[in-house]
Design a protein around this motif. Structure first.
Motif, PDB file in Angstrom:
ATOM      1  N   ILE A 134       0.848  -1.194   0.000  1.00 55.89           N
ATOM      2  CA  ILE A 134       0.000   0.000   0.000  1.00 55.89           C
ATOM      3  C   ILE A 134       0.886   1.247   0.000  1.00 55.89           C
ATOM      4  O   ILE A 134       0.379   2.358  -0.032  1.00 55.89           O
ATOM      5  CB  ILE A 134      -0.961   0.035   1.197  1.00 55.89           C
ATOM      6  N   HIS A 135       2.183   1.069   0.076  1.00 58.57           N
ATOM      7  CA  HIS A 135       3.142   2.165   0.052  1.00 58.57           C
ATOM      8  C   HIS A 135       4.400   1.690  -0.656  1.00 58.57           C
ATOM      9  O   HIS A 135       4.550   0.505  -0.959  1.00 58.57           O
ATOM     10  CB  HIS A 135       3.478   2.635   1.475  1.00 58.57           C
ATOM     11  N   GLY A 136       5.309   2.617  -0.935  1.00 59.67           N
ATOM     12  CA  GLY A 136       6.537   2.273  -1.624  1.00 59.67           C
ATOM     13  C   GLY A 136       7.719   2.123  -0.696  1.00 59.67           C
ATOM     14  O   GLY A 136       7.573   2.067   0.527  1.00 59.67           O
ATOM     15  N   LEU A 164      10.319   2.268  -5.272  1.00 54.52           N
ATOM     16  CA  LEU A 164       8.876   2.392  -5.394  1.00 54.52           C
ATOM     17  C   LEU A 164       8.427   3.697  -4.754  1.00 54.52           C
ATOM     18  O   LEU A 164       8.780   3.990  -3.606  1.00 54.52           O
ATOM     19  CB  LEU A 164       8.179   1.207  -4.716  1.00 54.52           C
ATOM     20  N   SER A 165       7.652   4.474  -5.469  1.00 57.43           N
ATOM     21  CA  SER A 165       7.193   5.768  -4.964  1.00 57.43           C
ATOM     22  C   SER A 165       6.396   5.594  -3.672  1.00 57.43           C
ATOM     23  O   SER A 165       5.654   4.622  -3.507  1.00 57.43           O
ATOM     24  CB  SER A 165       6.317   6.457  -6.008  1.00 57.43           C
ATOM     25  N   LYS A 188       0.767   4.339 -10.012  1.00 55.87           N
ATOM     26  CA  LYS A 188       0.046   3.156 -10.494  1.00 55.87           C
ATOM     27  C   LYS A 188       0.446   1.911  -9.711  1.00 55.87           C
ATOM     28  O   LYS A 188       0.736   0.859 -10.277  1.00 55.87           O
ATOM     29  CB  LYS A 188       0.265   2.954 -11.997  1.00 55.87           C
ATOM     30  N   SER A 189       0.482   2.063  -8.388  1.00 61.06           N
ATOM     31  CA  SER A 189       0.797   0.942  -7.484  1.00 61.06           C
ATOM     32  C   SER A 189       2.162   0.335  -7.799  1.00 61.06           C
ATOM     33  O   SER A 189       2.346  -0.876  -7.692  1.00 61.06           O
ATOM     34  CB  SER A 189      -0.308  -0.121  -7.553  1.00 61.06           C
ATOM     35  N   GLY A 190       3.100   1.175  -8.170  1.00 56.94           N
ATOM     36  CA  GLY A 190       4.460   0.734  -8.467  1.00 56.94           C
ATOM     37  C   GLY A 190       4.702   0.378  -9.919  1.00 56.94           C
ATOM     38  O   GLY A 190       5.868   0.270 -10.343  1.00 56.94           O
ATOM     39  N   LEU A 191       3.637   0.186 -10.685  1.00 57.84           N
ATOM     40  CA  LEU A 191       3.807  -0.177 -12.090  1.00 57.84           C
ATOM     41  C   LEU A 191       4.545   0.912 -12.860  1.00 57.84           C
ATOM     42  O   LEU A 191       5.416   0.618 -13.687  1.00 57.84           O
ATOM     43  CB  LEU A 191       2.445  -0.454 -12.734  1.00 57.84           C
ATOM     44  N   LEU A 192       4.224   2.168 -12.583  1.00 59.19           N
ATOM     45  CA  LEU A 192       4.892   3.256 -13.291  1.00 59.19           C
ATOM     46  C   LEU A 192       6.377   3.291 -12.969  1.00 59.19           C
ATOM     47  O   LEU A 192       7.203   3.580 -13.848  1.00 59.19           O
ATOM     48  CB  LEU A 192       4.236   4.586 -12.935  1.00 59.19           C
TER      49      LEU A 192
END
Length: 327
Positions: free
Chosen positions: A110-112, A138-139, A163-167
């Motif tokens: 839920i976080h980076g 991860l952001s 994008k849940s880490g996808l970006l």
């Protein structure tokens, strides 16, 4: 050897205060999963490629026998900075080499999380085996055990905006395409342990650039890993709106039909049941779908050590075979 302490997904209990603060960022209320599919249809690769072209070249430094490393600061589309660790085999082979993309382990999805020294043992074996490696942060970096609700809320918003880490993964792949001449863009693979294994599967499901995925002890069902108490807390504290729906939408088990690439799944029998049971079910469903999945299940070792040995050596052997037969 220093090993980063892994923040586990199971039985999530936050050691945080009750004080709530207000994020200065625009609140994120949607899951963004729908936009992930839409943006794939609109082929954002060229846009990300243009951003990657503006990033600095990798300045490699020797990291001991067989490995050179560069730390690169690139950008997300919103202008925020993002760190990459780019590894080069030394000496560099004459031909282009497959590239493995690895996120940091230790998030609750839920976080980076930022990259740290404890991640290095997961990177070096791949490089020494002749692969290029791009480790990406991860952001929404957060220390979930010590963060306040307000800090976690802000981190979760940044994570969902990426994008849940996808970006983050897509920016890393764009950089490899544009700025790493020795990386074979036809052979991009994702790998990771624990929550990074979850990310490896999720990115493979969402982005056709990925030609295979390697996941060590992943949380394929994030709802099961967080548990009822964890999801209830996150939602009631307003850290993530509709937390149960959100984590279900980014769980690899939800998108299992999209995992058509060759997949290597590593499970330790004495790992936590909330991880092993869904992983076993995930593997069985992949077999039923006729997917190309290789499952290795060792009897014991816990959540971390089996990943280093025998997990990564076995995965390297598997990926070497995959890349040789599918150039």
């Amino acid at each position: 050897m220093y090993l980063r302490p892994i923040v586990v997904l199971v039985g999530f209990t936050l050691a945080i205060g009750l004080a709530m603060g207000c994020s200065q960022n625009q609140p994120v209320t949607e899951t963004l999963v729908e936009s992930e599919f839409a943006e794939q249809l609109l082929a954002p690769m060229n846009y990300l490629g243009n951003i990657a072209k503006q990033a600095p070249d990798a300045n490699f430094q020797a990291q001991g026998s067989g490995v050179r490393k560069a730390v690169v600061q690139t950008k997300l589309p919103n202008g925020q900075s993002m760190t990459l660790w780019v590894y080069q085999p030394d000496p560099l082979p004459h031909a282009k080499v497959p590239c493995v993309f690895i996120a940091p382990a230790g998030t609750m999805m839920i976080h980076g999380l930022a990259l740290g020294d404890g991640d290095t043992p997961e990177h070096l074996p791949w490089v020494k085996a002749g692969f290029a490696v791009v480790a990406y942060e991860l952001s929404g970096n957060a220390d979930a055990e010590n963060a306040s609700d307000a800090q976690l809320k802000m981190a979760s918003e940044k994570f969902r905006q990426a994008k849940s880490g996808l970006l983050n993964a897509q920016v890393a792949m764009a950089y490899a395409r544009e700025k790493i001449p020795f990386a074979d863009a036809r052979q991009f693979f994702t790998a990771g342990h624990s929550s990074a294994g979850t990310m490896a599967l999720y990115v493979a499901q969402m982005d056709p650039q990925v030609k295979g995925a390697i996941a060590f002890m992943p949380a394929v069902d994030i709802r099961a890993s967080l548990g009822i108490d964890g999801i209830s807390y996150v939602q009631n504290a307003e850290i993530v709106p509709e937390a149960g729906i959100y984590v279900n939408q980014i769980s690899p088990i939800t998108h299992i039909h999209r995992l058509s690439q060759p997949t290597f799944l590593f499970i330790a029998g004495d790992d936590r049941p909330d991880l092993t049971r869904p992983a076993d079910s995930f593997a069985e469903k992949l077999r039923e779908l006729g997917s190309d999945v290789t499952v290795v299940r060792v009897p014991r070792g816990g959540h971390y050590e089996p990943m280093l040995d025998p997990g990564i050596p076995m995965a390297i052997e598997w990926l070497t075979m995959i890349t040789q037969y599918n150039p």
